[in-house]
Write a protein that holds these residues in place. Structure first.
Motif, PDB file in Angstrom:
ATOM      1  N   UNK A  64       0.850  -1.190   0.000  1.00 28.55           N
ATOM      2  CA  UNK A  64       0.000   0.000   0.000  1.00 28.55           C
ATOM      3  C   UNK A  64       0.881   1.234   0.000  1.00 28.55           C
ATOM      4  N   UNK A  65       0.622   2.180  -0.866  1.00 29.51           N
ATOM      5  CA  UNK A  65       1.493   3.350  -0.898  1.00 29.51           C
ATOM      6  C   UNK A  65       1.200   4.342   0.238  1.00 29.51           C
ATOM      7  N   UNK A  66       1.167   3.847   1.489  1.00 33.15           N
ATOM      8  CA  UNK A  66       0.897   4.756   2.599  1.00 33.15           C
ATOM      9  C   UNK A  66       2.235   5.260   3.150  1.00 33.15           C
ATOM     10  N   UNK A  67       2.691   6.326   2.598  1.00 36.11           N
ATOM     11  CA  UNK A  67       4.006   6.827   2.950  1.00 36.11           C
ATOM     12  C   UNK A  67       3.921   7.746   4.172  1.00 36.11           C
ATOM     13  N   UNK A  68       5.003   7.789   4.971  1.00 30.17           N
ATOM     14  CA  UNK A  68       5.141   8.695   6.114  1.00 30.17           C
ATOM     15  C   UNK A  68       4.041   8.523   7.161  1.00 30.17           C
ATOM     16  N   UNK A  69       3.591   7.311   7.377  1.00 23.14           N
ATOM     17  CA  UNK A  69       2.625   7.041   8.437  1.00 23.14           C
ATOM     18  C   UNK A  69       3.254   6.035   9.374  1.00 23.14           C
ATOM     19  N   UNK A  78      14.491   6.364  10.504  1.00 30.08           N
ATOM     20  CA  UNK A  78      14.505   7.543   9.624  1.00 30.08           C
ATOM     21  C   UNK A  78      14.171   7.123   8.190  1.00 30.08           C
ATOM     22  N   UNK A  79      14.819   6.038   7.741  1.00 31.29           N
ATOM     23  CA  UNK A  79      14.596   5.580   6.358  1.00 31.29           C
ATOM     24  C   UNK A  79      13.207   4.958   6.170  1.00 31.29           C
ATOM     25  N   UNK A  80      12.635   4.409   7.260  1.00 26.42           N
ATOM     26  CA  UNK A  80      11.390   3.637   7.119  1.00 26.42           C
ATOM     27  C   UNK A  80      10.231   4.488   6.631  1.00 26.42           C
ATOM     28  N   UNK A  81      10.251   5.774   6.924  1.00 25.08           N
ATOM     29  CA  UNK A  81       9.117   6.610   6.513  1.00 25.08           C
ATOM     30  C   UNK A  81       9.074   6.834   4.996  1.00 25.08           C
ATOM     31  N   UNK A  82      10.184   6.473   4.332  1.00 27.52           N
ATOM     32  CA  UNK A  82      10.201   6.616   2.870  1.00 27.52           C
ATOM     33  C   UNK A  82       9.688   5.349   2.183  1.00 27.52           C
ATOM     34  N   UNK A  83       9.450   4.311   2.993  1.00 28.97           N
ATOM     35  CA  UNK A  83       9.037   3.023   2.407  1.00 28.97           C
ATOM     36  C   UNK A  83       7.520   2.891   2.400  1.00 28.97           C
TER      37      UNK A  83
END
Lengths: 157, 504
Positions: free
Chosen positions: A5-10, A67-72
């Motif tokens: 799911x393209x739910x970015x920055x959550x 930090x990187x995970x919010x871009x996934x």
């Protein structure tokens, strides 16, 4: 088709895992220093020495990963996949009452006949194959004493 | 010459009814497990670990070695006939294997090309292993605690780095695996630690249920989503006669197979690189050479290059595993864990202290290579049936094997509970794009790392200088720091234009 799911920055499972790992590393650092000891002037490294060093590394890596995970993208969790762990929980609980082998036998029939809607012929063939592996390899060959459950113990002991 | 004499002695150890039977059994199972998409060698070896408890250590590891090795053959079957790779290394086989089966209508020849080049690559790998294993062990004997610590750190971080797309995640799981392994008893002082008051955790997390859960059970949960997919085999019937290759085909396959066999073996020796990387590199290297048909269109050269490379790597990976006690992949970690369970300590002294075992295992790989070639050839007519087994039938079979296998390791439901928890964890981690192989490798190597690190610090009285004083450990430490700092330095290098941005 992608299952993501393209739910970015959550905040989601990915972030939860990283935070859980960070909490684990903090607990290991705390216990390492306070309970098991880190360094002794005469004896050198104590039991907590190695886990503490690794935990500090893990804590740093957790911060980076967070930090990187919010871009996934967030993973999807198909509900039907949880049927497998649920069935294992059911087998584990049933084992205490009727024993492991009968629990497995019931699981195979229920799973194939009612969940997968297999024919009786397929169900019986797969049932026989699995039971042949379990009884042949584990019971007869390896001699594993599988638990017999409360009912069996009440009747025969 | 001495190595060949030892190898012959290894064959003497091997040639017992039980060992040959174990090799054949391992080879058949490896082919089946490898052929079925979605299971893979890691899960296959983990699931079969409990079945080997009845054997003596030599027979047990011979069977698992044969299974792992045959898996490399089997992975190509589904790539060629279904267009779905059976395991990681078979991804590249798909590039030419599937078009050769479908567009060129030569599925049998594609399978046979894959089998023969696997045999060639594997044989090269085993010959190099025969010489390189003892030589590596001699180098290993010169390693002190500081060198071993540095080497183990490089091995652990490099697999976290090379497996998967995100090195930070790899490092995170490596450290997670180490922390899990440190629970229970401190092996040096004998005092309990991180047991959280549980008598079960006092003995640490049991290896076999942990591995079965992490790779076997988590795989079954994943398979649930694919259980309604039908495997469509590209042909209706395959015969051995109809699968024969011509002399011209053999000529086309020979050179790529020889080249990739050497390349793959050296890639396999590197920690973390493994058979998948070898297959990629073998295929990439073939692009620099002439092929009769363009690669990707069903060229024999393409199949030969990647299959020989991945089998060479599978054999080459045994060199650091046996000689230094350092596995190159998740499957290698499971094999190492098995060896330790049976009381064997792979490392520089293995060839001196347990030559029967070390050479028996190497000899068994030669035998497994030959037997697998023959079986792989013989099963061609039955492959369609094997590949047509629906996933929905595999789910209850693997689930039951996971449960009874975990129970049998401790004769207690505690084993099943560990399998269940680690399986759930493995599934969640995989869904979040973590690879579990680094955690497994770290879990197995952690005790060795800890004992060497603590010894090094006792010698140096707490000074870090010990890791930078001697040239071998200095080289490893520079390598380690480069690996660890790269995720941080990478964005800076990209911004400065010194490195290209990663394109997915």
């Amino acid at each position: 088709m992608s299952t993501e799911n393209p739910q970015v920055r959550k905040f989601g499972t990915k972030q939860f895992i990283i935070i859980a790992l960070a909490v684990m590393s903090i607990a290991f650092i705390w216990l390492g220093f306070t309970k098991y000891g880190f360094w002794d002037e005469f004896k050198g490294p104590r039991p907590g020495f190695f886990p503490v060093i690794i935990s500090i590394g893990m804590l740093v890596a957790s911060v980076l990963a967070l930090v990187f995970s919010f871009k996934e993208s967030a993973p999807s969790w198909p509900k039907e996949n949880w049927l497998v762990p649920l069935s294992v929980v059911a087998i584990m609980l049933a084992t205490f009452i009727i024993g492991l082998l009968p629990s497995i036998a019931i699981y195979i029939v229920v799973w194939l006949r009612w969940l997968e809607k297999c024919t009786w012929k397929t169900t019986v063939v797969v049932f026989l194959i699995i039971m042949a592996i379990v009884v042949g390899a584990f019971v007869l060959w390896l001699g594993v004493p599988f638990p017999k459950g409360l009912i069996y113990n009440a009747l025969f002991y | 010459m001495e190595n060949f004499q030892m190898l012959m002695q290894g064959f003497e150890v091997l040639f017992t009814f039980q060992n040959i039977g174990a090799t054949i059994f391992g080879a058949i199972l490896g082919l089946i497990v490898g052929a079925m998409p979605g299971i893979g060698s890691l899960a296959g070896v983990a699931l079969l670990l409990p079945l080997t408890f009845r054997f003596n250590p030599t027979t047990a590891i011979i069977m698992l070695g044969a299974l792992y090795y045959a898996n490399m053959y089997g992975g190509a079957f589904s790539s060629i006939l279904l267009g779905i790779p059976g395991d990681g290394p078979a991804v590249m086989t798909l590039m030419d294997g599937y078009p050769m089966a479908t567009k060129r209508n030569r599925p049998g020849q594609a399978l046979l090309t894959s089998n023969i080049s696997s045999f060639i690559g594997g044989t090269i790998g085993m010959l190099i292993l025969t010489f390189m294993g003892p030589a590596l062990a001699e180098i290993g004997l010169k390693f002190g605690p500081a060198e071993m610590t540095a080497l183990l750190l490089v091995a652990m971080t490099s697999i976290g780095w090379l497996v998967g797309e995100n090195p930070t995640k790899g490092l995170l799981l490596t450290m997670f695996g180490i922390l899990l392994a440190s629970m229970g008893m401190d092996t040096l002082s004998g005092s309990p630690r991180y047991d959280f008051g549980s008598i079960y955790l006092l003995g640490g997390i049991p290896f076999t249920p942990f591995v079965i859960g992490m790779v076997g059970f988590s795989q079954v949960i994943k398979l649930m989503g694919e259980r309604h997919k039908e495997n469509k085999v590209v042909v209706n019937k395959l015969t051995i006669k109809g699968s024969m290759i011509t002399g011209h085909d053999f000529k086309r396959m020979l050179m790529p197979a020889l080249r990739s066999g050497f390349l793959g073996t050296f890639v396999g020796v590197l920690p973390g690189a493994g058979a998948t990387t070898a297959a990629f590199m073998g295929y990439a290297a073939q692009k620099s050479f002439k092929s009769e048909e363009p690669l990707g269109s069903g060229a024999i050269e393409g199949i030969a290059a990647c299959e020989a490379a991945n089998n060479g790597a599978a054999a080459g990976a045994f060199a650091p595993l046996l000689a230094l006690g350092i596995p190159g992949s998740g499957t290698g970690a499971v094999l190492l864990g098995g060896l330790m369970m049976w009381g064997l300590n792979p490392g520089p002294l293995l060839f001196t202290n347990s030559p029967d075992f070390a050479w028996g295992l190497i000899a068994s790989l030669f035998l497994a290579n030959l037997i697998t070639l023959m079986i792989a050839w013989g099963v061609i007519p039955f492959l369609i049936k094997i590949l047509s087994v629906p996933t929905k039938l595999m789910i209850p079979i693997i689930t039951v094997v996971c449960i009874v296998g975990s129970y049998s390791t401790s004769n207690s439901m505690y084993g099943v509970l560990i399998m269940f928890i680690s399986g759930m964890l493995g599934y969640v981690l995989t869904k979040c794009e973590y690879q579990t192989a680094p955690a497994l490798l770290a879990f197995v190597l952690a005790p060795l790392l800890e004992s060497n690190m603590r010894k090094a610090f006792i010698i140096s009285q707490g000074s870090l200088g010990i890791f930078f004083e001697k040239p071998i450990s200095l080289v490893f430490m520079i390598l380690l720091l480069s690996i660890m700092l790269f995720p941080i330095v990478r964005p800076v290098l990209v911004r400065l234009g010194l490195l290209k941005k990663k394109v997915k």
